[in-house]
Design a protein around this motif. Structure first.
Motif, PDB file in Angstrom:
ATOM      1  N   PHE A   1       0.816  -1.030  -0.078  1.00  0.00           N
ATOM      2  CA  PHE A   1      -0.098   0.115   0.151  1.00  0.00           C
ATOM      3  C   PHE A   1       0.932   1.261   0.083  1.00  0.00           C
ATOM      4  CE2 PHE A   1      -3.818  -2.620   1.365  1.00  0.00           C
ATOM      5  CZ  PHE A   1      -4.537  -2.021   0.709  1.00  0.00           C
TER       6      PHE A   1
ATOM      7  N   TYR B   1       2.641   2.077  -3.275  1.00  0.00           N
ATOM      8  CA  TYR B   1       1.807   2.486  -4.505  1.00  0.00           C
ATOM      9  C   TYR B   1       1.104   3.669  -3.785  1.00  0.00           C
ATOM     10  CZ  TYR B   1       3.266  -1.109  -7.442  1.00  0.00           C
ATOM     11  OH  TYR B   1       3.743  -2.167  -8.232  1.00  0.00           O
ATOM     12  N   SER B   2       1.630   4.225  -3.033  1.00  0.00           N
ATOM     13  CA  SER B   2       0.597   5.536  -2.241  1.00  0.00           C
ATOM     14  C   SER B   2       0.368   6.697  -3.291  1.00  0.00           C
ATOM     15  CB  SER B   2       1.390   5.951  -0.855  1.00  0.00           C
ATOM     16  OG  SER B   2       2.613   6.472  -1.137  1.00  0.00           O
TER      17      SER B   2
ATOM     18  N   LYS C   1      -2.731   5.401  -5.567  1.00  0.00           N
ATOM     19  CA  LYS C   1      -3.520   4.842  -4.908  1.00  0.00           C
ATOM     20  C   LYS C   1      -4.810   4.636  -5.414  1.00  0.00           C
ATOM     21  CE  LYS C   1      -4.550   8.933  -1.798  1.00  0.00           C
ATOM     22  NZ  LYS C   1      -3.254   9.804  -2.218  1.00  0.00           N
ATOM     23  N   GLU C   2      -5.246   5.386  -6.178  1.00  0.00           N
ATOM     24  CA  GLU C   2      -6.636   5.371  -6.880  1.00  0.00           C
ATOM     25  C   GLU C   2      -6.211   3.932  -7.849  1.00  0.00           C
ATOM     26  OE1 GLU C   2      -7.814   7.862 -10.188  1.00  0.00           O
ATOM     27  OE2 GLU C   2      -9.404   8.334  -8.879  1.00  0.00           O
TER      28      GLU C   2
ATOM     29  N   PHE D   1      -6.021   0.757  -5.605  1.00  0.00           N
ATOM     30  CA  PHE D   1      -7.317   0.439  -5.035  1.00  0.00           C
ATOM     31  C   PHE D   1      -8.387  -0.087  -5.998  1.00  0.00           C
ATOM     32  CE2 PHE D   1      -6.425   2.278  -0.896  1.00  0.00           C
ATOM     33  CZ  PHE D   1      -7.368   1.804   0.136  1.00  0.00           C
TER      34      PHE D   1
ATOM     35  N   TRP E   1     -11.746   3.060   0.923  1.00  0.00           N
ATOM     36  CA  TRP E   1     -11.751   4.007  -0.015  1.00  0.00           C
ATOM     37  C   TRP E   1     -12.498   5.151   0.421  1.00  0.00           C
ATOM     38  CZ3 TRP E   1      -8.264   5.526  -3.173  1.00  0.00           C
ATOM     39  CH2 TRP E   1      -8.481   6.304  -4.150  1.00  0.00           C
TER      40      TRP E   1
ATOM     41  N   ALA F   1     -10.418   7.415   2.707  1.00  0.00           N
ATOM     42  CA  ALA F   1      -9.023   7.594   1.809  1.00  0.00           C
ATOM     43  C   ALA F   1      -9.390   9.200   1.370  1.00  0.00           C
ATOM     44  CB  ALA F   1      -8.508   6.690   0.880  1.00  0.00           C
TER      45      ALA F   1
ATOM     46  N   TYR G   1      -3.282   7.894   5.580  1.00  0.00           N
ATOM     47  CA  TYR G   1      -3.377   6.894   4.647  1.00  0.00           C
ATOM     48  C   TYR G   1      -2.834   5.511   5.120  1.00  0.00           C
ATOM     49  CZ  TYR G   1      -2.559   4.350   0.244  1.00  0.00           C
ATOM     50  OH  TYR G   1      -2.743   3.247  -0.627  1.00  0.00           O
ATOM     51  N   LYS G   2      -1.689   5.829   5.720  1.00  0.00           N
ATOM     52  CA  LYS G   2      -1.003   4.608   6.007  1.00  0.00           C
ATOM     53  C   LYS G   2      -1.868   3.741   7.231  1.00  0.00           C
ATOM     54  CE  LYS G   2       3.684   2.549   7.363  1.00  0.00           C
ATOM     55  NZ  LYS G   2       2.901   1.448   8.350  1.00  0.00           N
TER      56      LYS G   2
ATOM     57  N   ALA H   1      -4.625   1.925   5.456  1.00  0.00           N
ATOM     58  CA  ALA H   1      -4.192   0.840   4.391  1.00  0.00           C
ATOM     59  C   ALA H   1      -3.699  -0.410   5.448  1.00  0.00           C
ATOM     60  CB  ALA H   1      -2.947   1.290   3.863  1.00  0.00           C
TER      61      ALA H   1
END
Length: 334
Positions: free
Chosen positions: A243, A246-247, A250-251, A254, A308, A311, A317-318, A321
């Motif tokens: 996660f 690829y932050s 992220k779209e 996900f 999502w 988010a 975010y972390k 995730a």
């Protein structure tokens, strides 16, 4: 890139071409639309047509030649009379506008009849920056064309909007999305998957056409899900790190995770009777579906959906995730 090679936006292109031909060019344009809708690309094509030294006539409209010095300079972003407003901080501040536009605008064009200023991510301008810009919008030199690009018009002051010609960018059709993808990539992809992810935004489709990145993400996610089903702590940490890795995308991450989990649920429910969206990893999906089953896959889909939505609400975010990864493993291993 020029108007002839741009997919879609026919009404906008016709309007701008007509303005060039009739010499009714506005001193300021506000291009408004979602990220990835082609605003910057079209702004640069407009700049090329405006500055071309040897315009040709196509269907009664002036268009760029793509061969003169000016066209080549615009193409490579090296034209001295095309100014891209840059900023080092998260926002575009008043000093950015004063130093790059207000102070520069009095200097006449170097090699062209016009001088073009492109402000990308205009929604990041502070109120003070926009107020500084207003002074130039009210009484600009005759040779200036300002192109303000924004993905969030609510952040643009009404006074700025009222002094600009507004250009609204609509979403692309599915056929336009597919055309854009096939122009950039020869890789086969499920058209339904592509159009669902793009959702009318061509930039998303092009991100899937960039090299074999989507295939790599698919492989890493499905392998990570298989490891999670074993219940190990190492697998948990590895997927959490995925996660983070690829932050910045992220779209896409996900969406791919959701798509694979949906394929797992379909495979668990119907076996090999139906085709999967991610057919290139079908064998791995079938193997996971045999272990996980339909109901667990659906529960994971619900967790992904909820995460999502979180988010998009300025949560950490972390932490989000990490929590999602734990929930998926609990469902898989429980």
């Amino acid at each position: 890139m020029d108007f002839r090679s741009i997919i879609g936006h026919e009404n906008i292109i016709t309007h701008l071409k007509s303005a060039i031909t009739k010499q009714t060019i506005s001193h300021a344009y506000l291009l408004e639309g979602e990220d990835g809708s082609g605003k910057l690309m079209l702004a640069e094509a407009f700049a090329k047509d405006l500055l071309c030294e040897d315009n040709i006539i196509v269907d009664g409209k002036k268009v760029c030649c793509n061969h003169c010095k000016a066209c080549l300079q615009v193409e490579t972003k090296n034209h001295p009379d095309v100014v891209y407003v840059t900023h080092e901080k998260a926002s575009i501040g008043v000093e950015d506008i004063r130093s790059q536009i207000n102070s520069d605008m009095a200097i006449k064009p170097y090699s062209s009849p016009r001088k073009i200023y492109i402000i990308n991510e205009g929604e990041k301008m502070t109120v003070q920056a926009q107020n500084a810009l207003l002074k130039t919008l009210e009484e600009p030199p005759s040779y200036v064309v300002m192109i303000l690009i924004s993905s969030n018009n609510s952040q643009i002051l009404d006074t700025v909007k009222s002094r600009s010609t507004k250009v609204d960018f609509k979403r692309y059709t599915n056929s336009e999305i597919l055309e854009a993808y096939t122009r950039k990539s020869s890789e086969n992809i499920d058209s339904r998957l592509l159009c669902e992810y793009a959702d009318g935004i061509i930039g998303r489709a092009l991100s899937m056409a960039s090299s074999d990145e989507y295939g790599k993400i698919c492989d890493r996610i499905v392998d990570g899900l298989k490891e999670l089903s074993g219940g190990s702590g190492r697998a948990l940490c590895n997927f959490q790190n995925l996660f983070v890795e690829y932050s910045e995308k992220k779209e896409l991450f996900f969406f791919t995770l959701y798509s694979i989990l949906r394929d797992i649920s379909v495979a668990a429910a119907y076996g090999r009777k139906v085709s999967l969206q991610n057919a290139q990893i079908a064998d791995k999906i079938y193997a996971i579906s045999d272990c996980v089953g339909y109901h667990k896959a659906v529960r994971c889909l619900e967790h992904v959906n909820k995460s999502w939505r979180m988010a998009g609400q300025n949560v950490n975010y972390k932490l989000m995730a990490d929590a999602l990864t734990i929930r998926i493993q609990e469902v898989f291993y429980g």
